[in-house]
Design a protein around this motif. Sequence first.
Motif, PDB file in Angstrom:
ATOM      1  N   UNK A  16       1.413  -0.905   0.268  1.00  0.00           N
ATOM      2  CA  UNK A  16       0.109  -0.414   0.125  1.00  0.00           C
ATOM      3  C   UNK A  16       1.090   1.264  -0.025  1.00  0.00           C
ATOM      4  N   UNK A  17       0.475   2.036  -1.025  1.00  0.00           N
ATOM      5  CA  UNK A  17       1.030   3.121  -1.193  1.00  0.00           C
ATOM      6  C   UNK A  17       0.755   4.484  -0.182  1.00  0.00           C
ATOM      7  N   UNK A  18       1.353   5.175   0.399  1.00  0.00           N
ATOM      8  CA  UNK A  18       0.690   6.485   0.608  1.00  0.00           C
ATOM      9  C   UNK A  18       1.447   7.675  -0.138  1.00  0.00           C
ATOM     10  N   UNK A  32      10.208   3.183  12.118  1.00  0.00           N
ATOM     11  CA  UNK A  32       9.786   2.777  13.320  1.00  0.00           C
ATOM     12  C   UNK A  32       8.937   2.229  14.069  1.00  0.00           C
ATOM     13  N   UNK A  33       7.429   2.816  13.695  1.00  0.00           N
ATOM     14  CA  UNK A  33       6.751   2.154  15.106  1.00  0.00           C
ATOM     15  C   UNK A  33       6.411   0.668  14.115  1.00  0.00           C
ATOM     16  N   UNK A  34       6.687  -0.135  12.573  1.00  0.00           N
ATOM     17  CA  UNK A  34       6.809  -1.091  12.668  1.00  0.00           C
ATOM     18  C   UNK A  34       7.804  -2.188  12.439  1.00  0.00           C
ATOM     19  N   UNK A  35       9.101  -1.251  12.668  1.00  0.00           N
ATOM     20  CA  UNK A  35      10.020  -2.216  12.655  1.00  0.00           C
ATOM     21  C   UNK A  35      10.300  -2.845  11.406  1.00  0.00           C
ATOM     22  N   UNK A  36      10.490  -1.784  10.376  1.00  0.00           N
ATOM     23  CA  UNK A  36      10.569  -2.411   8.554  1.00  0.00           C
ATOM     24  C   UNK A  36      11.796  -1.546   8.492  1.00  0.00           C
ATOM     25  N   UNK A  48       9.553   0.470   2.465  1.00  0.00           N
ATOM     26  CA  UNK A  48       9.187  -0.208   3.610  1.00  0.00           C
ATOM     27  C   UNK A  48       8.974  -1.775   3.452  1.00  0.00           C
ATOM     28  N   UNK A  49       9.839  -2.553   3.740  1.00  0.00           N
ATOM     29  CA  UNK A  49       9.419  -4.123   3.676  1.00  0.00           C
ATOM     30  C   UNK A  49      10.943  -4.822   4.094  1.00  0.00           C
ATOM     31  N   UNK A  50      10.441  -6.128   3.929  1.00  0.00           N
ATOM     32  CA  UNK A  50      10.796  -7.417   3.904  1.00  0.00           C
ATOM     33  C   UNK A  50      11.046  -7.997   2.884  1.00  0.00           C
ATOM     34  N   UNK A  51      11.686  -8.858   2.091  1.00  0.00           N
ATOM     35  CA  UNK A  51      11.752  -9.976   1.077  1.00  0.00           C
ATOM     36  C   UNK A  51      10.464 -10.602   1.048  1.00  0.00           C
ATOM     37  N   UNK A  52       9.667 -10.914   0.561  1.00  0.00           N
ATOM     38  CA  UNK A  52       8.915 -12.067   0.004  1.00  0.00           C
ATOM     39  C   UNK A  52       7.618 -11.709   0.952  1.00  0.00           C
ATOM     40  N   UNK A  53       7.452 -10.379   0.956  1.00  0.00           N
ATOM     41  CA  UNK A  53       6.202  -9.749   2.488  1.00  0.00           C
ATOM     42  C   UNK A  53       5.864  -8.653   1.456  1.00  0.00           C
ATOM     43  N   UNK A  54       4.799  -7.809   2.416  1.00  0.00           N
ATOM     44  CA  UNK A  54       4.073  -7.457   1.758  1.00  0.00           C
ATOM     45  C   UNK A  54       4.915  -6.141   1.995  1.00  0.00           C
TER      46      UNK A  54
END
Length: 128
Positions: A16-18, A32-36, A48-54
Motif C-alpha cells: 500500500x502506498x501513501x 520505527x513504528x512497525x520495525x520495517x 518499507x518491507x522485508x523480502x517476500x512480504x508485503x
Amino acid sequence: MSTGTPSTPAFRYAAVTFDCPDPAELARFYGDVLGLPVAYSSDDFVLLGREGSAGLGFNRLADYRRPTWPDPSQEKQAHIELGVDDLESAQAHLLSLGAVEPSAQPQPDRWRVLLDPAGHPFCITTLV
C-alpha cells in the motif's frame, strides 16, 4: 495439451502506498513504528518491507494536501500495489475485468498505473 484459453496471471499483494510531501520522513515514522527496514529508496519514493512480504510505500506528491478525515473535503491518499510476474499479461487481464488505463504512466517499464471501476488508482509491478 493447450486449450487455447490463456491462463489467469498470478497476483500477489505487494504494498500500500501513501502520498505525502516527504517520503523519507514518513517512512522513518512507519519504519520505527512497525520495525520495517527500507527495501527501496529514491528521492520521490520509499518502500518499507522485508523480502517476500508485503510492504508500505511512500510517494512524494508535489502539491500534497493533508487529509481532513473525517471531513470529506480532502480525502485520504493511498493506493494498492500488486506484484505480478508479467506486466503485459497482468494489465490485459485487469483491463478485461473492468480496469481502465490512464494516459499518464510514470515508469511503465517498472510498474503500471490503472484505475479500478470506481476510479481509484492502483499499480501493478514486477518489483515485488
